[in-house]
Enzyme design. Structure first.
Site, PDB file in Angstrom:
ATOM      1  N   GLU A 110       0.824  -1.208   0.000  1.00 52.63           N
ATOM      2  CA  GLU A 110       0.000   0.000   0.000  1.00 52.63           C
ATOM      3  C   GLU A 110       0.860   1.262   0.000  1.00 52.63           C
ATOM      4  O   GLU A 110       0.483   2.277  -0.592  1.00 52.63           O
ATOM      5  CB  GLU A 110      -0.944  -0.020   1.200  1.00 52.63           C
ATOM      6  N   GLU A 130      -3.880  -9.533   3.765  1.00 55.55           N
ATOM      7  CA  GLU A 130      -4.538  -9.163   5.018  1.00 55.55           C
ATOM      8  C   GLU A 130      -5.726 -10.046   5.407  1.00 55.55           C
ATOM      9  O   GLU A 130      -5.884 -10.379   6.594  1.00 55.55           O
ATOM     10  CB  GLU A 130      -4.983  -7.691   4.952  1.00 55.55           C
TER      11      GLU A 130
END
Length: 245
Positions: A110, A130
């Protein structure tokens, strides 16, 4: 920028090189690194320069620090600790380039997505695992990755657990170039050298317009009108015409 412990800063005339500096932890992003990167952003907001972001050692960033992440609660999530930093990096006024080798996973991916461009080595791997840890990629991947690679590939990464190697990252447009190991920073500098030859205000307005949501022809016209009135535009076009002649 004294007393930094998780990042290293190298100043150049037209750019800042920021190296994530926790190689023993695969440059995992912890709360200390978040704070130090905010200090970098504060400086670049005050004194705009190009940014080159990379990681020390074999990996860019293997993710967030899971030990710290495990202890975060609902209020921490609502505070958007990582997301606020990555959004701040994305909003920097001049172009940013991430030089990625090895793992760029979870929060590390990210962080790379938040940069304007990415250079990757043949060892690079981008992914967002995640959901396997009971959470989601909530620091920008849900809205940046679909813009970068399209909704289909983004869902393969965010939902299907797909990891994009260097070839896939290049094919999907996530990275602009693939280099041999240990050459990614030099390649990123060459990109920044090319960018640095452009007019700073033209770069700033172009980035602002490109990042603005929706269809905005009048904003383009206004930005162009500002640029048409600058001495820099006249000087650069005169030099071009004289060289051509």
């Amino acid at each position: 920028m004294s007393e930094l412990t998780t990042v290293h800063i190298a100043d150049h005339a037209d750019r800042v090189v920021v190296t994530l500096d926790r190689p023993a932890q695969r440059n995992a992003i912890n709360v200390e690194m978040i704070g130090e990167l905010h200090r970098v952003c504060e400086r670049l907001e005050r004194e705009p320069k190009l940014l080159l972001l990379t990681g020390r050692g074999e990996h860019f960033a293997g993710g967030a620090d899971i030990g710290q992440l495990r202890e975060r609660n609902r209020d921490d999530a609502l505070a958007g600790i990582n997301r606020n930093l990555f959004d701040r990096i994305a909003r920097l006024s001049l172009p940013t380039v991430a030089a990625v080798s090895g793992y760029a996973l979870g929060g590390g991916a990210e962080l790379a997505y938040a940069c304007d461009m990415r250079i990757a080595t043949t060892t690079a791997k981008f992914g967002n695992p995640e959901p396997g840890l009971g959470i989601m990629a909530a620091a920008g991947a849900s809205y940046r990755l679909p813009q970068l690679v399209g909704a289909s590939v983004a869902k393969q990464v965010l939902l299907g657990g797909r990891v994009l190697d260097a070839d896939a990252a290049l094919a999907t447009g996530l990275v602009m170039q693939v280099t041999d190991p240990d050459t990614q920073v030099d390649a990123a500098h060459r990109v920044l050298d090319r960018i640095a030859r452009s007019a700073p205000l033209a770069l700033r307005l172009t980035k602002t317009i490109v990042d603005a949501p929706g269809f905005h022809p009048f904003a383009d016209d206004i930005a162009q009108a500002v640029l048409f009135g600058t001495d820099d535009k006249h000087t650069r076009m005169t030099a071009f015409l004289e060289k051509k002649a």
